[in-house]
Structure formats: C-alpha cells, structure tokens
Design an enzyme around this catalytic site. Structure first.
Site, mmCIF file in Angstrom:
data_model
loop_
_atom_site.group_PDB
_atom_site.id
_atom_site.type_symbol
_atom_site.label_atom_id
_atom_site.label_comp_id
_atom_site.label_asym_id
_atom_site.label_seq_id
_atom_site.Cartn_x
_atom_site.Cartn_y
_atom_site.Cartn_z
ATOM 1 C CE1 TYR A 141 -3.615 -2.506 0.494
ATOM 2 C CE2 TYR A 141 -4.651 -0.530 1.371
ATOM 3 C CZ TYR A 141 -4.747 -1.808 0.879
ATOM 4 O OH TYR A 141 -5.982 -2.389 0.773
ATOM 5 C CE LYS A 192 1.782 -17.519 -3.360
ATOM 6 N NZ LYS A 192 0.833 -18.664 -3.432
ATOM 7 C CG ASP A 224 -2.110 -20.133 -1.971
ATOM 8 O OD1 ASP A 224 -1.501 -20.116 -0.878
ATOM 9 O OD2 ASP A 224 -1.695 -20.776 -2.954
ATOM 10 C CG ASP A 248 -8.095 -4.617 1.779
ATOM 11 O OD1 ASP A 248 -9.014 -4.161 2.492
ATOM 12 O OD2 ASP A 248 -8.091 -4.538 0.538
ATOM 13 C CG ASP A 252 -13.604 -7.018 2.675
ATOM 14 O OD1 ASP A 252 -13.292 -6.308 3.651
ATOM 15 O OD2 ASP A 252 -14.090 -6.570 1.629
HETATM 16 C C1 IPM Z 1 -10.292 -1.212 4.403
HETATM 17 C C2 IPM Z 1 -10.609 -0.554 3.068
HETATM 18 C C3 IPM Z 1 -9.489 0.407 2.712
HETATM 19 C C4 IPM Z 1 -8.220 -0.404 2.564
HETATM 20 C C5 IPM Z 1 -9.746 1.271 1.453
HETATM 21 C C6 IPM Z 1 -11.039 2.055 1.555
HETATM 22 C C7 IPM Z 1 -8.590 2.178 1.153
HETATM 23 O O1 IPM Z 1 -10.822 -1.526 2.103
HETATM 24 O O2 IPM Z 1 -10.129 -0.480 5.400
HETATM 25 O O3 IPM Z 1 -10.213 -2.437 4.448
HETATM 26 O O4 IPM Z 1 -7.951 -0.969 1.490
HETATM 27 O O5 IPM Z 1 -7.475 -0.501 3.534
HETATM 28 MG MG MG Z 2 -10.884 -3.529 2.848
#
Ligand code: IPM
Ligand code: MG
Length: 357
Positions: A141, A192, A224, A248, A252
């Site tokens: 990032y 990885k 993975d 990230d 999710d």
């Molecule tokens: C998160 C989001 C952010 C990230 C975005 C909005 C920049 O997806 O906080 O997980 O990628 O960190």
């Molecule tokens: Mg995110």
C-alpha cells in the site's frame, strides 16, 4: 481530565452510521461520566467537495490532537475518476500513515443470534471468534517506487513495491503475539513465502519473535491456503497476523463468515494506543441515504475505542451487551435480515441500542 473524540463521518453511508454511534457515545459518556468531548471533521469525498483535498490540514491537526477518532467510511463513484493522489481513499490512508496507526485489529465474531445469516453452515461458523491483526502502514500500500511509467517499447506499465523493514514486521508481530496471549494463545502468520522474498523475511522475524512468547503456539500459512481454510474450517484460527494487502482481503472474507460485513468493527492503533476506529465495511454508495445501512459495526467500533484508546472497559462492555440485547429482541437491518425477525432502519437500530443501554 477531558478527552477528545474526533468524529469523521466521511462519505456514502458514513454520516448515517456515525450519527447513530455518536448518540450511543453521548449516552455512555453521561452514564459512566467519561468526560469525553466531541469534535467533528471532514475526510474523503466530503472533504474534497469542500476543500479540494481528501485530508485537509485542519482535519489532520484535529486528528493528531484527538485521543481517538471514529470514522465512518470514504469513497464513492462521484470521485472515482480523480487521479489517485486526490481520491477519497487517500484521506483514510493519509490518516493511517500520518498517525502511524500500524496495528489494525479486526475481530470476526459470530453472534449466536446471527448464525443463520452466514452463507456457511451453522456448524462451520457457530462460536467463531477470530482476531485478524493486519499491518496497516506499510507493505504494497505504501511501498516506493510506485506509479505508471512508459517503457522504451512505448507501452505503459503500472508498478508497486511490496516492502517491509525488519522493524515494521517486528512491531506488528509483537501486537499479534500479545493479542494471542490474551486469547487462545494460537497465532497464525499468513504470508507468501514460497514466492515473495519480503514475506520470507516476515516469516523469519515471526519465528524469531516466537522465542519471546513461549506460551503462544505459532504457525505459518500461505495466503492462498489461508483464504481456503477460512471458508473450509474457520474455527481452526485464533489470531491471524498478516501484511497490509493480504489483511485487507482476508478480513473481508472473515467478516462475511459472521453473516454480514455490517457487523464488523475495527481498531487501528499506534504505539501510544492512540487510535482510529471504523467499521470494516466501506461507504456502500448503492444504499447511501436510504436509511437501511447497519450501524452496528460502527457502534461496536465505538466500543473498541472505549476499550483500547480510552481505557473504559465497563462502558465498552455496556455497548456490546446492548448490541447483543437488540439482536436477542430479533431486530435486524436488511443485511442481516432473516425469517421471523423484525426489519428495522438504521435509525431504529441505533435507537434500540440506546434504549438497551
Ligand atoms: C479497508 C478498506 C481500505 C483499505 C480502502 C477504503 C482504502 O478496504 O479499510 O479495508 O484498502 O485498507
Ligand atoms: Mg478492505
């Protein structure tokens, strides 16, 4: 002693959900005499519209002075065509890096009341309680160099750099080992290392650190495989530690195991425990302004704020108990709706939490 909490609603559903969390914070502030002072500021697209910058100086100054920050979400289609440096996401990334909020804690807990909302079988997810520790201010990032360049052939090439220094790995490793010590004493480091040198170093440092935490059982997993194991048998995990981008993605995925990403809070801390707290979900522009977003992830983020940055464990527990109570009552926003439950709006959900406090 008065302490300052900065509210940054941001974009999309951000203002709706932050406003519910704000009411909850005001109530516990009175109930527990916390002495919190509230400020607000602009970030993301909302800040671009007013000031032409996703992170105005004024917001950064307020954020630096605040004891803790509660952020809604940033981004939306309105700003998608802006150049990378001017996009709403830069506001969020700028706060993370300027305040050095390197440790991102993303707990994925399945509320028993929501077992049927998960897309996985109840027996696979019931009792799920995972903590993802994501490195937040380094990795791909932020690595340099980055950009889009023209090659000699005339073709354009996009490139980013995935880099971690030893000290960056060590400090996030310590946070993760300490989190594991407080929980089930199992830590899985996700990398990885079969392909990327940066994660070979990551693995080496984690192994090194492990000697200082003999009570924690450390394992390693390729990303993975970790993505697969999270949907196959998620309860094998206690604490997961990983870099910025893998974290990230996996957070999710882990969020969805619990039924809805609308339930998941997060904390981003620096070494002084100053922190920014935000729901794991995004700005959800598709449902913004309709009053149907789930405010619970933001309300639970406020609870994490009380626990980690403000040292107010009792108030944090009161909020968490109130959330569990409204779920017991069968109240559900659209994202966690199931048969026989009562569908409520964003505001009704917020009011119900207030009433349960
Ligand atoms: C998160 C989001 C952010 C990230 C975005 C909005 C920049 O997806 O906080 O997980 O990628 O960190
Ligand atoms: Mg995110």
């Amino acid at each position: 002693m008065s302490r300052t909490v900065l509210m940054l609603p941001g974009d999309g559903i951000g203002p709706e959900i932050v406003s519910e969390a704000e009411k909850v914070l005001h109530k516990v502030n009175d109930q527990f005499s916390l002495g919190l002072r509230f400020e607000s500021g602009l970030v993301g697209g909302a800040a671009i519209d007013e000031t032409d910058s996703p992170l105005p100086d004024e917001t950064l100054e307020k954020a630096t002075r605040a004891d803790a920050i509660l952020l809604g979400a940033v981004g939306g289609p309105k700003w998608d065509s802006l150049p990378m440096a001017k996009r709403p996401e830069k506001g969020l990334l700028g706060l993370r890096s300027n305040l050095e909020l390197f440790a991102n804690l993303r707990p994925a807990i399945l509320y028993p009341q929501l077992a049927s909302a998960s897309s996985l079988k109840p027996e696979v997810v019931s009792g799920l309680d995972i903590m993802i520790v994501r490195e937040l201010t380094g990795g791909i990032y932020f690595g340099q160099p980055r950009g889009v360049r023209e090659l000699e052939s005339g073709e354009r090439q996009g490139y980013n750099t995935y880099a971690y220094t030893e000290s960056e790995i060590r400090r996030i490793g310590r946070v993760a080992f300490e989190a594991a010590q407080q929980r089930g004493k199992k830590l899985c480091s996700v990398d990885k290392a079969n392909v990327l040198e940066v994660t070979v170093l990551w693995r080496e440092i984690m192994n090194d650190l492990c000697r200082e935490y003999p009570d924690v059982e450390l394992s390693h997993m390729y990303v993975d495989n970790a993505a697969m194991q999270l949907v196959r048998a998620p309860k094998q995990f206690d604490v997961i530690v990983t870099g910025n981008m893998f974290g990230d993605i996996l957070s999710d995925e882990a969020a969805m195991l619990t039924g809805s990403i609308g339930m998941l809070p997060s904390a981003s801390l620096n070494s002084e425990k100053q922190g920014m707290y935000e729901p794991c979900h995004g700005s959800a522009p598709d449902i913004a302004g309709q009053g149907i977003a789930n405010p619970l992830a933001t309300i639970l983020s406020a609870a994490m704020m009380l626990r980690y940055s403000l040292n107010e464990e009792k108030a944090a527990e009161a909020i968490e108990a109130a959330v569990s109570n409204v779920l017991d009552q069968g109240l559900r926003t659209a994202d966690i709706m199931s048969e026989g439950a009562k569908k409520v709006s964003t505001r009704e959900m917020g009011e119900a939490v207030l009433a349960a406090l």
